[in-house]
Design a protein around this motif. Structure first.
Motif, PDB file in Angstrom:
ATOM      1  N   SER A   1       0.858  -1.175   0.000  1.00 59.72           N
ATOM      2  CA  SER A   1       0.000   0.000   0.000  1.00 59.72           C
ATOM      3  C   SER A   1       0.898   1.229   0.000  1.00 59.72           C
ATOM      4  O   SER A   1       1.664   1.444   0.943  1.00 59.72           O
ATOM      5  CB  SER A   1      -0.908  -0.008   1.231  1.00 59.72           C
ATOM      6  N   GLY A   2       0.822   2.012  -1.079  1.00 58.36           N
ATOM      7  CA  GLY A   2       1.696   3.181  -1.201  1.00 58.36           C
ATOM      8  C   GLY A   2       0.992   4.330  -1.877  1.00 58.36           C
ATOM      9  O   GLY A   2      -0.235   4.329  -2.055  1.00 58.36           O
ATOM     10  N   THR A   3       1.760   5.309  -2.306  1.00 56.82           N
ATOM     11  CA  THR A   3       1.201   6.505  -2.938  1.00 56.82           C
ATOM     12  C   THR A   3       0.532   6.175  -4.272  1.00 56.82           C
ATOM     13  O   THR A   3      -0.382   6.870  -4.689  1.00 56.82           O
ATOM     14  CB  THR A   3       2.301   7.565  -3.166  1.00 56.82           C
ATOM     15  N   GLY A   4       0.948   5.136  -4.926  1.00 58.32           N
ATOM     16  CA  GLY A   4       0.348   4.711  -6.193  1.00 58.32           C
ATOM     17  C   GLY A   4      -0.879   3.835  -6.004  1.00 58.32           C
ATOM     18  O   GLY A   4      -1.415   3.301  -6.963  1.00 58.32           O
ATOM     19  N   GLY A   5      -1.307   3.632  -4.768  1.00 57.87           N
ATOM     20  CA  GLY A   5      -2.463   2.782  -4.477  1.00 57.87           C
ATOM     21  C   GLY A   5      -2.027   1.433  -3.941  1.00 57.87           C
ATOM     22  O   GLY A   5      -0.863   1.213  -3.598  1.00 57.87           O
ATOM     23  N   ASP A   6      -2.986   0.533  -3.873  1.00 56.49           N
ATOM     24  CA  ASP A   6      -2.727  -0.816  -3.374  1.00 56.49           C
ATOM     25  C   ASP A   6      -2.393  -1.725  -4.544  1.00 56.49           C
ATOM     26  O   ASP A   6      -3.036  -1.656  -5.590  1.00 56.49           O
ATOM     27  CB  ASP A   6      -3.955  -1.344  -2.631  1.00 56.49           C
ATOM     28  N   SER A   7      -1.388  -2.579  -4.354  1.00 57.64           N
ATOM     29  CA  SER A   7      -1.000  -3.470  -5.445  1.00 57.64           C
ATOM     30  C   SER A   7      -0.399  -4.769  -4.934  1.00 57.64           C
ATOM     31  O   SER A   7      -0.022  -4.885  -3.772  1.00 57.64           O
ATOM     32  CB  SER A   7      -0.019  -2.770  -6.400  1.00 57.64           C
ATOM     33  N   LEU A   8      -0.347  -5.731  -5.837  1.00 60.13           N
ATOM     34  CA  LEU A   8       0.302  -7.019  -5.599  1.00 60.13           C
ATOM     35  C   LEU A   8       1.555  -7.041  -6.458  1.00 60.13           C
ATOM     36  O   LEU A   8       1.496  -6.794  -7.664  1.00 60.13           O
ATOM     37  CB  LEU A   8      -0.620  -8.173  -6.009  1.00 60.13           C
ATOM     38  N   LEU A   9       2.686  -7.328  -5.842  1.00 56.10           N
ATOM     39  CA  LEU A   9       3.950  -7.479  -6.562  1.00 56.10           C
ATOM     40  C   LEU A   9       4.375  -8.935  -6.450  1.00 56.10           C
ATOM     41  O   LEU A   9       4.352  -9.513  -5.364  1.00 56.10           O
ATOM     42  CB  LEU A   9       5.033  -6.594  -5.952  1.00 56.10           C
ATOM     43  N   VAL A  10       4.760  -9.531  -7.565  1.00 57.64           N
ATOM     44  CA  VAL A  10       5.212 -10.920  -7.578  1.00 57.64           C
ATOM     45  C   VAL A  10       6.677 -10.937  -8.008  1.00 57.64           C
ATOM     46  O   VAL A  10       7.032 -10.379  -9.051  1.00 57.64           O
ATOM     47  CB  VAL A  10       4.360 -11.787  -8.525  1.00 57.64           C
ATOM     48  N   PHE A  11       7.520 -11.588  -7.197  1.00 58.78           N
ATOM     49  CA  PHE A  11       8.949 -11.702  -7.469  1.00 58.78           C
ATOM     50  C   PHE A  11       9.286 -13.153  -7.766  1.00 58.78           C
ATOM     51  O   PHE A  11       8.827 -14.056  -7.071  1.00 58.78           O
ATOM     52  CB  PHE A  11       9.765 -11.230  -6.258  1.00 58.78           C
ATOM     53  N   ASP A  12      10.119 -13.386  -8.774  1.00 61.67           N
ATOM     54  CA  ASP A  12      10.518 -14.732  -9.191  1.00 61.67           C
ATOM     55  C   ASP A  12      11.790 -15.145  -8.451  1.00 61.67           C
ATOM     56  O   ASP A  12      12.813 -14.467  -8.540  1.00 61.67           O
ATOM     57  CB  ASP A  12      10.755 -14.738 -10.702  1.00 61.67           C
ATOM     58  N   GLY A  13      11.729 -16.248  -7.725  1.00 61.59           N
ATOM     59  CA  GLY A  13      12.882 -16.749  -6.981  1.00 61.59           C
ATOM     60  C   GLY A  13      14.032 -17.165  -7.877  1.00 61.59           C
ATOM     61  O   GLY A  13      15.192 -17.081  -7.487  1.00 61.59           O
ATOM     62  N   ALA A  14      13.734 -17.609  -9.098  1.00 62.10           N
ATOM     63  CA  ALA A  14      14.795 -18.023 -10.020  1.00 62.10           C
ATOM     64  C   ALA A  14      15.660 -16.833 -10.437  1.00 62.10           C
ATOM     65  O   ALA A  14      16.819 -17.004 -10.791  1.00 62.10           O
ATOM     66  CB  ALA A  14      14.201 -18.696 -11.260  1.00 62.10           C
ATOM     67  N   ASP A  15      15.098 -15.637 -10.372  1.00 58.10           N
ATOM     68  CA  ASP A  15      15.841 -14.421 -10.710  1.00 58.10           C
ATOM     69  C   ASP A  15      16.439 -13.771  -9.468  1.00 58.10           C
ATOM     70  O   ASP A  15      16.871 -12.617  -9.517  1.00 58.10           O
ATOM     71  CB  ASP A  15      14.933 -13.409 -11.415  1.00 58.10           C
ATOM     72  N   GLY A  16      16.423 -14.474  -8.355  1.00 55.41           N
ATOM     73  CA  GLY A  16      16.996 -13.936  -7.121  1.00 55.41           C
ATOM     74  C   GLY A  16      16.131 -12.882  -6.453  1.00 55.41           C
ATOM     75  O   GLY A  16      16.629 -12.099  -5.647  1.00 55.41           O
ATOM     76  N   LEU A  17      14.843 -12.837  -6.795  1.00 59.43           N
ATOM     77  CA  LEU A  17      13.904 -11.872  -6.233  1.00 59.43           C
ATOM     78  C   LEU A  17      14.326 -10.421  -6.488  1.00 59.43           C
ATOM     79  O   LEU A  17      13.950  -9.509  -5.770  1.00 59.43           O
ATOM     80  CB  LEU A  17      13.712 -12.098  -4.717  1.00 59.43           C
ATOM     81  N   SER A  18      15.127 -10.211  -7.532  1.00 52.50           N
ATOM     82  CA  SER A  18      15.676  -8.876  -7.775  1.00 52.50           C
ATOM     83  C   SER A  18      14.724  -7.948  -8.527  1.00 52.50           C
ATOM     84  O   SER A  18      14.741  -6.745  -8.304  1.00 52.50           O
ATOM     85  CB  SER A  18      16.997  -8.989  -8.532  1.00 52.50           C
ATOM     86  N   ASP A  19      13.902  -8.480  -9.415  1.00 55.88           N
ATOM     87  CA  ASP A  19      12.987  -7.652 -10.198  1.00 55.88           C
ATOM     88  C   ASP A  19      11.557  -8.123 -10.032  1.00 55.88           C
ATOM     89  O   ASP A  19      11.298  -9.307  -9.818  1.00 55.88           O
ATOM     90  CB  ASP A  19      13.358  -7.709 -11.689  1.00 55.88           C
ATOM     91  N   VAL A  20      10.624  -7.191 -10.204  1.00 57.76           N
ATOM     92  CA  VAL A  20       9.206  -7.530 -10.136  1.00 57.76           C
ATOM     93  C   VAL A  20       8.835  -8.274 -11.413  1.00 57.76           C
ATOM     94  O   VAL A  20       9.010  -7.754 -12.515  1.00 57.76           O
ATOM     95  CB  VAL A  20       8.345  -6.254  -9.980  1.00 57.76           C
ATOM     96  N   LEU A  21       8.342  -9.500 -11.265  1.00 60.30           N
ATOM     97  CA  LEU A  21       7.897 -10.293 -12.404  1.00 60.30           C
ATOM     98  C   LEU A  21       6.571  -9.755 -12.923  1.00 60.30           C
ATOM     99  O   LEU A  21       6.352  -9.647 -14.127  1.00 60.30           O
ATOM    100  CB  LEU A  21       7.743 -11.758 -11.990  1.00 60.30           C
ATOM    101  N   ALA A  22       5.655  -9.435 -12.002  1.00 59.16           N
ATOM    102  CA  ALA A  22       4.331  -8.940 -12.384  1.00 59.16           C
ATOM    103  C   ALA A  22       3.802  -8.039 -11.277  1.00 59.16           C
ATOM    104  O   ALA A  22       4.115  -8.243 -10.099  1.00 59.16           O
ATOM    105  CB  ALA A  22       3.380 -10.109 -12.612  1.00 59.16           C
ATOM    106  N   GLN A  23       2.981  -7.049 -11.680  1.00 60.68           N
ATOM    107  CA  GLN A  23       2.355  -6.145 -10.725  1.00 60.68           C
ATOM    108  C   GLN A  23       0.886  -6.000 -11.085  1.00 60.68           C
ATOM    109  O   GLN A  23       0.548  -5.844 -12.263  1.00 60.68           O
ATOM    110  CB  GLN A  23       3.033  -4.783 -10.744  1.00 60.68           C
TER     111      GLN A  23
END
Length: 189
Positions: free
Chosen positions: A30-52
């Protein structure tokens, strides 16, 4: 350390999309851009958002698991009076990520959810259908299981088979070379 665009409201970990042995993480923010779901891929080391995905309200619960008939793992999020199911996809597939989100309005007061399976059909375990489901909690009561609608359910698939030619209901004679089951069988004559 991972920088997030707001405060964490819910967190879930497990497999998402194709099972690869790495733990993926889904975060409700929950932030200034509203509420969202962020999904991080463990195979990528959780470094980038896979999907939002945008949510109608802050996420109160997140679960990862299989919710449909495909081999890919999914994410379910409780957000206000809505459950958002994000259906997984293959690693080599290029998809419009928003098209993978199924939104189901379940009413106000949704506090949590849990993934599981439900059995339907006759008492004989051999002829029962097992389908994934989501159990919802409002704090005062637990609602009936919610079956995601994206792919056809096992019940619909069996129902369509019953309408096909050659599908009959009969008892197989004792000593039959076929399996000794009572119930719906395919007439091979």
């Amino acid at each position: 350390q991972i920088d997030l665009p707001g405060a964490v409201t819910a967190l879930g970990a497990g497999e998402f999309r194709a099972a690869d042995g790495f733990t993926d993480v889904a975060v409700g923010v929950s932030g200034t851009g509203g509420d969202s779901l962020l999904v991080f891929d463990g195979a990528d080391g959780l470094s980038d958002v896979l999907a939002q995905y945008q949510l109608p309200e802050a996420a109160s619960a997140i679960e990862l698991g299989g919710l449909d008939d495909d081999p890919f793992m999914d994410v379910a999020v409780a957000a206000g009076g809505e459950v958002v199911v994000v259906h997984g996809w293959g690693r080599k597939e290029q998809v419009a990520k928003e098209s993978r989100a199924e939104r189901v309005n379940v009413g106000a007061g949704l506090r949590g959810l849990a993934l599981g399976t439900v059995r339907a059909g006759p008492r004989s375990r051999r002829s029962q259908v097992t389908a994934p489901c989501i159990s919802l909690s409002t704090g005062k009561q637990t609602l009936a299981p919610l079956l995601p609608q994206k792919p056809p359910s096992a019940r619909e698939e069996i129902s369509s088979r019953k309408k096909s030619p050659g599908w009959t209901s009969r008892r197989l004679p004792v000593g039959s070379p076929h399996k000794r089951e009572v119930g719906r069988t395919l007439n091979r004559s």
